[in-house]
Design a protein around this motif. Structure first.
Motif, PDB file in Angstrom:
ATOM      1  N   GLU A 153       0.800  -1.227   0.000  1.00  0.00           N
ATOM      2  CA  GLU A 153       0.000   0.000   0.000  1.00  0.00           C
ATOM      3  C   GLU A 153       0.829   1.271   0.000  1.00  0.00           C
ATOM      4  OE1 GLU A 153      -4.392   1.018   1.695  1.00  0.00           O
ATOM      5  OE2 GLU A 153      -3.023  -0.134   2.984  1.00  0.00           O
ATOM      6  N   GLN A 189       1.597   3.083  -6.638  1.00  0.00           N
ATOM      7  CA  GLN A 189       1.008   4.323  -7.149  1.00  0.00           C
ATOM      8  C   GLN A 189      -0.475   4.382  -6.805  1.00  0.00           C
ATOM      9  OE1 GLN A 189       1.861   5.284 -11.266  1.00  0.00           O
ATOM     10  NE2 GLN A 189       3.768   4.090 -11.230  1.00  0.00           N
ATOM     11  N   SER A 190      -1.140   3.241  -6.908  1.00  0.00           N
ATOM     12  CA  SER A 190      -2.546   3.139  -6.521  1.00  0.00           C
ATOM     13  C   SER A 190      -2.838   1.707  -6.127  1.00  0.00           C
ATOM     14  CB  SER A 190      -3.474   3.559  -7.672  1.00  0.00           C
ATOM     15  OG  SER A 190      -3.354   2.653  -8.759  1.00  0.00           O
ATOM     16  N   LEU A 191      -3.796   1.517  -5.220  1.00  0.00           N
ATOM     17  CA  LEU A 191      -4.152   0.175  -4.759  1.00  0.00           C
ATOM     18  C   LEU A 191      -5.619   0.176  -4.356  1.00  0.00           C
ATOM     19  CD1 LEU A 191      -2.096  -2.254  -2.597  1.00  0.00           C
ATOM     20  CD2 LEU A 191      -4.463  -1.778  -1.950  1.00  0.00           C
ATOM     21  N   THR A 192      -6.349  -0.810  -4.833  1.00  0.00           N
ATOM     22  CA  THR A 192      -7.774  -0.918  -4.537  1.00  0.00           C
ATOM     23  C   THR A 192      -8.101  -2.333  -4.100  1.00  0.00           C
ATOM     24  OG1 THR A 192      -8.282   0.724  -6.241  1.00  0.00           O
ATOM     25  CG2 THR A 192     -10.113  -0.624  -5.444  1.00  0.00           C
ATOM     26  N   LEU A 222      -3.731  -3.125  -8.326  1.00  0.00           N
ATOM     27  CA  LEU A 222      -2.755  -2.076  -8.028  1.00  0.00           C
ATOM     28  C   LEU A 222      -1.905  -1.742  -9.245  1.00  0.00           C
ATOM     29  CD1 LEU A 222       0.413  -3.348  -7.569  1.00  0.00           C
ATOM     30  CD2 LEU A 222      -0.827  -4.477  -5.719  1.00  0.00           C
TER      31      LEU A 222
END
Length: 215
Positions: A150, A154-157, A169
């Motif tokens: 996390e 850059q991004s994590l869902t 991610l």
């Protein structure tokens, strides 16, 4: 003479040594043998599968036959990752070009690479662990992997409606990745970065590819 007659009778067994007549001794032995072989319990004829014996029941379900708790199962095994997708499927979904003459190649016992133009590789993997520290295929293992990634991603869902849980991610170098928990396995589909470390495709495209490998 009387004395000699007594001696002869004793020598021929005419004394009191045989307490029971032969016929009476045989009867006792026969009765004893009957008592010894008589069964004490009824024989067990139960096969352990009442439904099958009666012919009207459903076969018992084994753990291997059961779907994941969320009702999702994998359409492929670890040994089938190189036949899971075609280059045409990958190209249509991701928009990546096809390099003529390329074929999928195994990168391990559990994964396969589809190298597209760019060059960008799309990987398919089926494994009982996920992440750098090989978290096991459990909800807790998936969450540990997500928590570890996390801060650097850059991004994590986190996704609750895919398999038994999933994490989508884009990592720190631009790899677009989806890890899906399915029972006691992970399905992992990811694409390496394109030019200048930019994501070569989108999380939505990777999800579409992954969903085609689930039933």
């Amino acid at each position: 003479m009387s004395f000699m007659l007594v001696v002869l009778l004793a020598a021929c067994g005419g004394g009191e040594a045989d307490a029971n007549p032969p016929s009476e001794a045989a009867s006792v032995a026969t009765a004893t043998a009957v008592e010894q072989v008589e069964p004490t319990t009824e024989p067990d004829t139960d096969t352990g599968d009442d439904e099958t014996d009666e012919g009207g029941g459903e076969p018992e379900t084994t753990e291997e036959d059961e779907a994941a708790p969320g009702g999702t199962t994998l359409a492929i095994s670890a040994s089938e990752t190189c036949s899971a997708l075609t280059f045409e499927q990958v190209s249509e979904v991701t928009g990546l070009g096809i390099t003529p003459g390329n074929t999928p190649f195994s990168t391990s016992d559990t994964s396969c690479a589809y190298t597209m133009e760019g060059p960008v590789s799309v990987y398919v993997e089926v494994s009982p662990t996920v992440g750098a520290f090989e978290q096991p295929a459990t909800p807790d293992g998936l969450e540990q992997c997500a928590a570890w990634m996390e801060d650097s991603a850059q991004s994590l869902t986190r996704i609750d409606d895919l398999g038994d849980g999933a994490v989508s991610l884009i990592d720190s170098i631009g790899t677009v990745r989806l890890d899906i928990l399915v029972g006691d396995q992970y399905l992992q589909v990811y694409a390496t970065p394109g030019q200048d470390g930019q994501p070569a495709t989108t999380p939505e495209a990777i999800r579409t590819l992954a969903e085609s490998l689930l039933t």
